[in-house]
Design a protein around this motif. Structure first.
Motif, PDB file in Angstrom:
ATOM      1  N   ILE A 140       0.880  -1.163   0.000  1.00 28.17           N
ATOM      2  CA  ILE A 140       0.000   0.000   0.000  1.00 28.17           C
ATOM      3  C   ILE A 140       0.915   1.209   0.000  1.00 28.17           C
ATOM      4  O   ILE A 140       1.676   1.419   0.943  1.00 28.17           O
ATOM      5  CB  ILE A 140      -0.912   0.006   1.236  1.00 28.17           C
ATOM      6  N   ARG A 141       0.836   1.968  -1.038  1.00 29.08           N
ATOM      7  CA  ARG A 141       1.703   3.137  -1.156  1.00 29.08           C
ATOM      8  C   ARG A 141       0.849   4.389  -1.021  1.00 29.08           C
ATOM      9  O   ARG A 141       0.056   4.707  -1.903  1.00 29.08           O
ATOM     10  CB  ARG A 141       2.429   3.123  -2.483  1.00 29.08           C
ATOM     11  N   LEU A 142       1.033   5.087   0.089  1.00 31.61           N
ATOM     12  CA  LEU A 142       0.356   6.355   0.288  1.00 31.61           C
ATOM     13  C   LEU A 142       1.368   7.470   0.057  1.00 31.61           C
ATOM     14  O   LEU A 142       2.392   7.536   0.729  1.00 31.61           O
ATOM     15  CB  LEU A 142      -0.224   6.442   1.703  1.00 31.61           C
ATOM     16  N   THR A 143       1.065   8.315  -0.896  1.00 32.30           N
ATOM     17  CA  THR A 143       1.948   9.434  -1.200  1.00 32.30           C
ATOM     18  C   THR A 143       1.665  10.569  -0.218  1.00 32.30           C
ATOM     19  O   THR A 143       0.654  10.544   0.491  1.00 32.30           O
ATOM     20  CB  THR A 143       1.716   9.918  -2.647  1.00 32.30           C
ATOM     21  N   PRO A 144       2.521  11.572  -0.185  1.00 38.00           N
ATOM     22  CA  PRO A 144       2.243  12.719   0.686  1.00 38.00           C
ATOM     23  C   PRO A 144       0.887  13.370   0.406  1.00 38.00           C
ATOM     24  O   PRO A 144       0.243  13.875   1.319  1.00 38.00           O
ATOM     25  CB  PRO A 144       3.398  13.677   0.386  1.00 38.00           C
ATOM     26  N   VAL A 145       0.443  13.342  -0.838  1.00 37.78           N
ATOM     27  CA  VAL A 145      -0.870  13.914  -1.163  1.00 37.78           C
ATOM     28  C   VAL A 145      -1.976  13.174  -0.408  1.00 37.78           C
ATOM     29  O   VAL A 145      -2.908  13.794   0.117  1.00 37.78           O
ATOM     30  CB  VAL A 145      -1.118  13.852  -2.693  1.00 37.78           C
ATOM     31  N   HIS A 146      -1.859  11.848  -0.321  1.00 38.83           N
ATOM     32  CA  HIS A 146      -2.851  11.072   0.427  1.00 38.83           C
ATOM     33  C   HIS A 146      -2.858  11.477   1.897  1.00 38.83           C
ATOM     34  O   HIS A 146      -3.924  11.662   2.499  1.00 38.83           O
ATOM     35  CB  HIS A 146      -2.579   9.571   0.308  1.00 38.83           C
ATOM     36  N   TRP A 147      -1.670  11.584   2.500  1.00 36.46           N
ATOM     37  CA  TRP A 147      -1.571  11.946   3.919  1.00 36.46           C
ATOM     38  C   TRP A 147      -2.114  13.348   4.164  1.00 36.46           C
ATOM     39  O   TRP A 147      -2.801  13.583   5.165  1.00 36.46           O
ATOM     40  CB  TRP A 147      -0.136  11.822   4.411  1.00 36.46           C
ATOM     41  N   TRP A 148      -1.826  14.288   3.268  1.00 36.65           N
ATOM     42  CA  TRP A 148      -2.353  15.639   3.415  1.00 36.65           C
ATOM     43  C   TRP A 148      -3.870  15.636   3.279  1.00 36.65           C
ATOM     44  O   TRP A 148      -4.568  16.377   4.000  1.00 36.65           O
ATOM     45  CB  TRP A 148      -1.723  16.592   2.396  1.00 36.65           C
ATOM     46  N   ALA A 149      -4.396  14.837   2.380  1.00 39.84           N
ATOM     47  CA  ALA A 149      -5.858  14.767   2.211  1.00 39.84           C
ATOM     48  C   ALA A 149      -6.514  14.181   3.463  1.00 39.84           C
ATOM     49  O   ALA A 149      -7.552  14.693   3.927  1.00 39.84           O
ATOM     50  CB  ALA A 149      -6.208  13.926   0.984  1.00 39.84           C
ATOM     51  N   GLY A 151      -5.302  14.275   6.496  1.00 36.70           N
ATOM     52  CA  GLY A 151      -5.178  15.311   7.523  1.00 36.70           C
ATOM     53  C   GLY A 151      -6.186  16.433   7.337  1.00 36.70           C
ATOM     54  O   GLY A 151      -6.770  16.923   8.310  1.00 36.70           O
ATOM     55  N   ALA A 152      -6.416  16.833   6.084  1.00 36.16           N
ATOM     56  CA  ALA A 152      -7.381  17.909   5.809  1.00 36.16           C
ATOM     57  C   ALA A 152      -8.800  17.475   6.181  1.00 36.16           C
ATOM     58  O   ALA A 152      -9.565  18.260   6.759  1.00 36.16           O
ATOM     59  CB  ALA A 152      -7.314  18.309   4.339  1.00 36.16           C
ATOM     60  N   VAL A 153      -9.148  16.226   5.865  1.00 33.19           N
ATOM     61  CA  VAL A 153     -10.477  15.720   6.214  1.00 33.19           C
ATOM     62  C   VAL A 153     -10.643  15.679   7.728  1.00 33.19           C
ATOM     63  O   VAL A 153     -11.681  16.108   8.269  1.00 33.19           O
ATOM     64  CB  VAL A 153     -10.712  14.329   5.583  1.00 33.19           C
ATOM     65  N   LEU A 154      -9.645  15.189   8.436  1.00 41.09           N
ATOM     66  CA  LEU A 154      -9.737  15.116   9.900  1.00 41.09           C
ATOM     67  C   LEU A 154      -9.751  16.507  10.540  1.00 41.09           C
ATOM     68  O   LEU A 154     -10.475  16.732  11.513  1.00 41.09           O
ATOM     69  CB  LEU A 154      -8.602  14.269  10.465  1.00 41.09           C
ATOM     70  N   LEU A 155      -8.980  17.441   9.994  1.00 38.69           N
ATOM     71  CA  LEU A 155      -8.990  18.807  10.517  1.00 38.69           C
ATOM     72  C   LEU A 155     -10.349  19.457  10.289  1.00 38.69           C
ATOM     73  O   LEU A 155     -10.904  20.103  11.198  1.00 38.69           O
ATOM     74  CB  LEU A 155      -7.874  19.630   9.868  1.00 38.69           C
ATOM     75  N   THR A 156     -10.904  19.287   9.093  1.00 41.90           N
ATOM     76  CA  THR A 156     -12.232  19.835   8.800  1.00 41.90           C
ATOM     77  C   THR A 156     -13.282  19.224   9.718  1.00 41.90           C
ATOM     78  O   THR A 156     -14.136  19.936  10.265  1.00 41.90           O
ATOM     79  CB  THR A 156     -12.590  19.586   7.320  1.00 41.90           C
ATOM     80  N   PHE A 157     -13.216  17.907   9.902  1.00 44.87           N
ATOM     81  CA  PHE A 157     -14.150  17.231  10.805  1.00 44.87           C
ATOM     82  C   PHE A 157     -14.032  17.786  12.221  1.00 44.87           C
ATOM     83  O   PHE A 157     -15.037  18.049  12.892  1.00 44.87           O
ATOM     84  CB  PHE A 157     -13.869  15.725  10.794  1.00 44.87           C
ATOM     85  N   THR A 158     -12.798  18.009  12.684  1.00 43.43           N
ATOM     86  CA  THR A 158     -12.573  18.522  14.035  1.00 43.43           C
ATOM     87  C   THR A 158     -13.132  19.930  14.184  1.00 43.43           C
ATOM     88  O   THR A 158     -13.788  20.242  15.184  1.00 43.43           O
ATOM     89  CB  THR A 158     -11.070  18.513  14.358  1.00 43.43           C
ATOM     90  N   ILE A 159     -12.907  20.775  13.213  1.00 41.99           N
ATOM     91  CA  ILE A 159     -13.402  22.154  13.289  1.00 41.99           C
ATOM     92  C   ILE A 159     -14.920  22.168  13.264  1.00 41.99           C
ATOM     93  O   ILE A 159     -15.562  22.818  14.092  1.00 41.99           O
ATOM     94  CB  ILE A 159     -12.801  23.006  12.150  1.00 41.99           C
ATOM     95  N   VAL A 160     -15.505  21.432  12.327  1.00 45.06           N
ATOM     96  CA  VAL A 160     -16.962  21.448  12.179  1.00 45.06           C
ATOM     97  C   VAL A 160     -17.651  20.863  13.410  1.00 45.06           C
ATOM     98  O   VAL A 160     -18.653  21.394  13.876  1.00 45.06           O
ATOM     99  CB  VAL A 160     -17.390  20.708  10.886  1.00 45.06           C
ATOM    100  N   ARG A 161     -17.113  19.822  13.994  1.00 40.32           N
ATOM    101  CA  ARG A 161     -17.782  19.204  15.145  1.00 40.32           C
ATOM    102  C   ARG A 161     -17.719  20.073  16.386  1.00 40.32           C
ATOM    103  O   ARG A 161     -18.457  19.850  17.338  1.00 40.32           O
ATOM    104  CB  ARG A 161     -17.219  17.805  15.399  1.00 40.32           C
ATOM    105  N   ASN A 162     -16.839  21.069  16.398  1.00 38.09           N
ATOM    106  CA  ASN A 162     -16.735  21.982  17.535  1.00 38.09           C
ATOM    107  C   ASN A 162     -17.492  23.290  17.323  1.00 38.09           C
ATOM    108  O   ASN A 162     -17.510  24.142  18.211  1.00 38.09           O
ATOM    109  CB  ASN A 162     -15.267  22.269  17.857  1.00 38.09           C
ATOM    110  N   LEU A 163     -18.103  23.472  16.164  1.00 38.77           N
ATOM    111  CA  LEU A 163     -18.919  24.662  15.894  1.00 38.77           C
ATOM    112  C   LEU A 163     -20.375  24.378  16.244  1.00 38.77           C
ATOM    113  O   LEU A 163     -20.817  23.216  16.244  1.00 38.77           O
ATOM    114  CB  LEU A 163     -18.784  25.059  14.421  1.00 38.77           C
ATOM    115  N   PRO A 164     -21.156  25.434  16.520  1.00 39.42           N
ATOM    116  CA  PRO A 164     -22.555  25.200  16.920  1.00 39.42           C
ATOM    117  C   PRO A 164     -23.385  24.424  15.889  1.00 39.42           C
ATOM    118  O   PRO A 164     -24.149  23.533  16.256  1.00 39.42           O
ATOM    119  CB  PRO A 164     -23.115  26.616  17.106  1.00 39.42           C
ATOM    120  N   PHE A 165     -23.207  24.720  14.588  1.00 35.83           N
ATOM    121  CA  PHE A 165     -24.012  24.007  13.587  1.00 35.83           C
ATOM    122  C   PHE A 165     -23.528  22.570  13.355  1.00 35.83           C
ATOM    123  O   PHE A 165     -24.237  21.774  12.756  1.00 35.83           O
ATOM    124  CB  PHE A 165     -24.040  24.784  12.251  1.00 35.83           C
ATOM    125  N   GLY A 166     -22.335  22.220  13.845  1.00 39.14           N
ATOM    126  CA  GLY A 166     -21.798  20.870  13.671  1.00 39.14           C
ATOM    127  C   GLY A 166     -21.926  20.021  14.925  1.00 39.14           C
ATOM    128  O   GLY A 166     -21.293  18.978  15.039  1.00 39.14           O
TER     129      GLY A 166
END
Length: 171
Positions: A140-149, A151-166
């Motif tokens: 299984i070869r994950l390139t840096p683009v995969h890892w950044w993607a 991370g971006a999904v998890l960061l977005t999930f973290t931000i949204v779940r801490n906002l009132p509408f999330g």
């Protein structure tokens, strides 16, 4: 017996003796030729994926038996304790508990990315078993683009779940 030198030991055209041919000595440390690798048995090839699944099943069994919804069984998330914010892993144990009891809807409500991760693990594990049974390595070869993607999904999930509408994403 003839005392004349053998043709193999006769001097070459330059008048020098040829280098002696090494003779294998019983009990010598280095063999003349490396041994050919013996293919691993099917049982040996399947040992790693089976052991990995046994560890995962044991962990899910423990979390399924010891309810994380009851206080005192598991430590509180340090980020939540210090800041009151949910990290991307908050609710992961409750999600695993719900999956262990077959309640996928509750698992998604506790931590949706964790449930997606459980599914990805299941697919990768099946591919690993099939490839191991055929004697092929799992690659299984994950390139840096995969890892950044990821991370971006998890960061977005973290931000949204801490906002009132999330708040629906909060555990």
């Amino acid at each position: 017996m003839d005392a004349s030198p053998s043709p193999a030991a006769a001097p070459g055209p330059s008048g020098r003796q040829p280098a002696p041919v090494p003779v294998p000595v019983p009990g010598a440390h280095a063999p003349a030729f490396p041994p050919t690798p013996v293919p691993a048995s099917r049982l040996r090839r399947l040992a790693s994926p089976v052991a990995s699944m046994a560890a995962v099943l044991a962990a899910f069994g423990y979390v399924g038996a010891v309810d994380p919804n009851q206080p005192g069984h598991y430590p509180v998330c340090p980020l939540f304790r210090l800041t009151g914010l949910y990290c991307p892993g908050c609710g992961g144990l409750r999600s695993a508990h719900a999956v262990a009891h077959g309640d996928i809807v509750a698992a998604l409500g506790s931590n949706a990315p964790a449930v997606v991760g459980y599914g990805i693990f299941a697919v990768v594990w099946v591919v690993w078993m099939v490839r191991a049974s055929r004697g092929l390595p799992l690659r299984i070869r994950l390139t840096p683009v995969h890892w950044w993607a990821i991370g971006a999904v998890l960061l977005t999930f973290t931000i949204v779940r801490n906002l009132p509408f999330g708040s629906v994403l909060a555990p």
